[in-house]
Design a protein around this motif. Sequence first.
Motif, mmCIF file in Angstrom:
data_model
loop_
_atom_site.group_PDB
_atom_site.id
_atom_site.type_symbol
_atom_site.label_atom_id
_atom_site.label_comp_id
_atom_site.label_asym_id
_atom_site.label_seq_id
_atom_site.Cartn_x
_atom_site.Cartn_y
_atom_site.Cartn_z
ATOM 1 N N ALA A 101 0.691 -1.267 0.046
ATOM 2 C CA ALA A 101 -0.105 0.005 -0.136
ATOM 3 C C ALA A 101 0.959 1.159 -0.022
ATOM 4 C CB ALA A 101 -1.046 0.088 1.038
ATOM 5 N N VAL A 102 1.925 1.283 0.479
ATOM 6 C CA VAL A 102 2.950 2.366 0.880
ATOM 7 C C VAL A 102 4.109 1.872 -0.101
ATOM 8 C CG1 VAL A 102 4.229 3.846 2.252
ATOM 9 C CG2 VAL A 102 2.117 2.942 3.163
ATOM 10 N N GLY A 103 4.927 0.857 0.352
ATOM 11 C CA GLY A 103 6.059 0.645 -0.503
ATOM 12 C C GLY A 103 7.108 -0.136 0.391
ATOM 13 N N LEU A 104 8.402 0.043 0.212
ATOM 14 C CA LEU A 104 9.431 -0.470 0.832
ATOM 15 C C LEU A 104 9.812 0.552 1.715
ATOM 16 C CD1 LEU A 104 11.210 -2.924 -1.595
ATOM 17 C CD2 LEU A 104 9.648 -3.635 0.324
ATOM 18 N N LEU A 105 10.178 0.511 3.020
ATOM 19 C CA LEU A 105 11.087 1.293 3.827
ATOM 20 C C LEU A 105 12.464 0.917 4.132
ATOM 21 C CD1 LEU A 105 11.113 3.860 5.837
ATOM 22 C CD2 LEU A 105 10.118 2.389 7.503
ATOM 23 N N VAL A 106 13.387 1.622 3.476
ATOM 24 C CA VAL A 106 14.717 1.235 3.871
ATOM 25 C C VAL A 106 15.154 1.634 5.048
ATOM 26 C CG1 VAL A 106 16.900 1.399 2.695
ATOM 27 C CG2 VAL A 106 15.038 1.583 1.181
ATOM 28 N N LEU A 107 15.816 0.479 5.802
ATOM 29 C CA LEU A 107 16.297 0.426 7.220
ATOM 30 C C LEU A 107 17.717 1.042 7.102
ATOM 31 C CD1 LEU A 107 14.657 -2.365 9.085
ATOM 32 C CD2 LEU A 107 13.681 0.009 8.810
ATOM 33 N N ASP A 108 18.417 0.646 6.363
ATOM 34 C CA ASP A 108 19.940 0.720 6.360
ATOM 35 C C ASP A 108 20.609 0.322 4.931
ATOM 36 O OD1 ASP A 108 20.256 -2.026 6.229
ATOM 37 O OD2 ASP A 108 20.225 -2.189 8.739
ATOM 38 N N GLY A 109 21.620 0.572 4.802
ATOM 39 C CA GLY A 109 22.484 0.214 3.415
ATOM 40 C C GLY A 109 22.169 1.332 2.484
ATOM 41 N N LEU A 110 22.629 0.850 1.290
ATOM 42 C CA LEU A 110 22.485 2.044 0.202
ATOM 43 C C LEU A 110 22.130 1.294 -1.189
ATOM 44 C CD1 LEU A 110 23.410 5.046 -0.401
ATOM 45 C CD2 LEU A 110 25.630 4.094 -1.208
ATOM 46 N N ILE A 111 21.183 2.175 -1.757
ATOM 47 C CA ILE A 111 20.502 1.628 -2.887
ATOM 48 C C ILE A 111 20.403 2.686 -4.021
ATOM 49 C CG2 ILE A 111 18.272 0.820 -3.812
ATOM 50 C CD1 ILE A 111 17.606 -0.456 -1.538
ATOM 51 N N ALA A 112 20.878 2.261 -5.125
ATOM 52 C CA ALA A 112 20.898 3.331 -6.309
ATOM 53 C C ALA A 112 19.780 2.992 -7.247
ATOM 54 C CB ALA A 112 22.174 3.379 -6.894
ATOM 55 N N ARG A 113 19.044 4.108 -7.547
ATOM 56 C CA ARG A 113 17.908 4.082 -8.612
ATOM 57 C C ARG A 113 18.679 4.876 -9.907
ATOM 58 N NH1 ARG A 113 13.852 7.498 -10.919
ATOM 59 N NH2 ARG A 113 12.268 6.293 -11.728
ATOM 60 N N ASP A 114 18.907 4.142 -10.879
ATOM 61 C CA ASP A 114 19.431 4.736 -12.210
ATOM 62 C C ASP A 114 18.304 4.929 -13.323
ATOM 63 O OD1 ASP A 114 22.392 4.808 -11.921
ATOM 64 O OD2 ASP A 114 21.972 2.786 -11.445
ATOM 65 N N LEU A 115 18.120 6.003 -13.597
ATOM 66 C CA LEU A 115 17.235 6.316 -14.696
ATOM 67 C C LEU A 115 17.748 6.641 -16.069
ATOM 68 C CD1 LEU A 115 14.020 6.772 -15.273
ATOM 69 C CD2 LEU A 115 14.549 9.193 -14.998
ATOM 70 N N HIS A 116 17.711 5.824 -17.033
ATOM 71 C CA HIS A 116 18.360 5.802 -18.510
ATOM 72 C C HIS A 116 17.561 6.406 -19.394
ATOM 73 C CE1 HIS A 116 21.086 2.765 -16.331
ATOM 74 N NE2 HIS A 116 19.910 2.220 -15.897
ATOM 75 N N LEU A 117 18.015 7.067 -20.240
ATOM 76 C CA LEU A 117 17.517 7.837 -21.270
ATOM 77 C C LEU A 117 18.385 7.798 -22.683
ATOM 78 C CD1 LEU A 117 15.180 9.484 -22.699
ATOM 79 C CD2 LEU A 117 16.198 11.558 -21.938
ATOM 80 N N ALA A 118 18.043 6.810 -23.550
ATOM 81 C CA ALA A 118 19.056 6.837 -24.680
ATOM 82 C C ALA A 118 20.316 6.078 -24.072
ATOM 83 C CB ALA A 118 19.095 7.854 -25.411
ATOM 84 N N LYS A 119 21.457 7.060 -24.311
ATOM 85 C CA LYS A 119 22.946 6.632 -23.788
ATOM 86 C C LYS A 119 23.209 7.486 -22.381
ATOM 87 C CE LYS A 119 24.787 4.852 -28.429
ATOM 88 N NZ LYS A 119 25.952 5.612 -29.132
ATOM 89 N N ARG A 120 22.062 8.157 -21.992
ATOM 90 C CA ARG A 120 22.555 9.090 -20.859
ATOM 91 C C ARG A 120 21.815 8.505 -19.514
ATOM 92 N NH1 ARG A 120 24.653 14.021 -22.204
ATOM 93 N NH2 ARG A 120 24.573 14.350 -24.382
ATOM 94 N N SER A 121 22.342 8.395 -18.579
ATOM 95 C CA SER A 121 21.599 8.217 -17.153
ATOM 96 C C SER A 121 21.808 9.117 -16.001
ATOM 97 C CB SER A 121 22.115 6.767 -16.840
ATOM 98 O OG SER A 121 23.383 6.766 -16.659
ATOM 99 N N THR A 122 21.099 9.071 -15.094
ATOM 100 C CA THR A 122 21.151 9.866 -13.923
ATOM 101 C C THR A 122 21.033 8.875 -12.495
ATOM 102 O OG1 THR A 122 18.992 10.494 -13.581
ATOM 103 C CG2 THR A 122 20.378 11.964 -14.812
#
Length: 237
Positions: free
Chosen positions: A57-78
């Motif tokens: 209903a809400v999502g995942l709550l991160v408690l510790d560690g490090l996660i990266a979300r990469d958004l890709h557009l053609a050959k570029r990403s953030t």
Amino acid sequence: MRRPSLISILDADPEMGAGLDGDAREIARRHVVVNLHRLPTGALAPRLPDRENIPPAVGLLVLDGLIARDLHLAKRSTTELLGQGDIIRPWDDDATRGSGTTRASWTVLQPASAVVLDRRFAAIAGRWPSILDVLVQRMVRRSRQVSMQCTIAQVPRIDARVLTLMWMLADRWGRVTPHGVHVPLELTHETIAKLVAAQRPSVTTAIGTLTKHGDLQRHDHGWLLHGDPHTTLPELL
């Protein structure tokens, strides 16, 4: 994903009980329980809970560690960095990418743990509005962090982008030591480049310049910042 275990949300994230005291806090601690999952490094997708069996209903709550979300557009990403206290919904990316020209990927950079805030959680936690207030604050914080990254990307000098980013990360993850502010994030030059919207060679050069000037250095599975940002950053910006 390993078999989850049950844990009280107030034990997992004590800030959730900040607006509660006495009997109310103890009752909430006993009743607002969630499934805890351990997330080893690597691609996140194979480690996500089965959405069919645990409809969030809400999502995942991160408690510790490090996660990266990469958004890709053609050959570029953030890249967006997520950690303790962030609420994520990786399964929404495919459904909300609009024209289909972008693609998102999630990677666990440092071993993490997260709890599932599912429909049962939402129904029970609703008895204590202060818990929901904390969740909304977390969502707003994430939005502001992304806005700050967009602003950093507009800075002309790459060394200024990198140093501003590092101080932004220090505000959240940093720890003051006798030698400077330690940011315990093992970020590669490539990841930093995606965080500041620059090319990796340019970031490598910028880090070399900042290291030479004594502003930044690699240290103890992370980075060490020196000086006062209120003094050093205006000179670069």
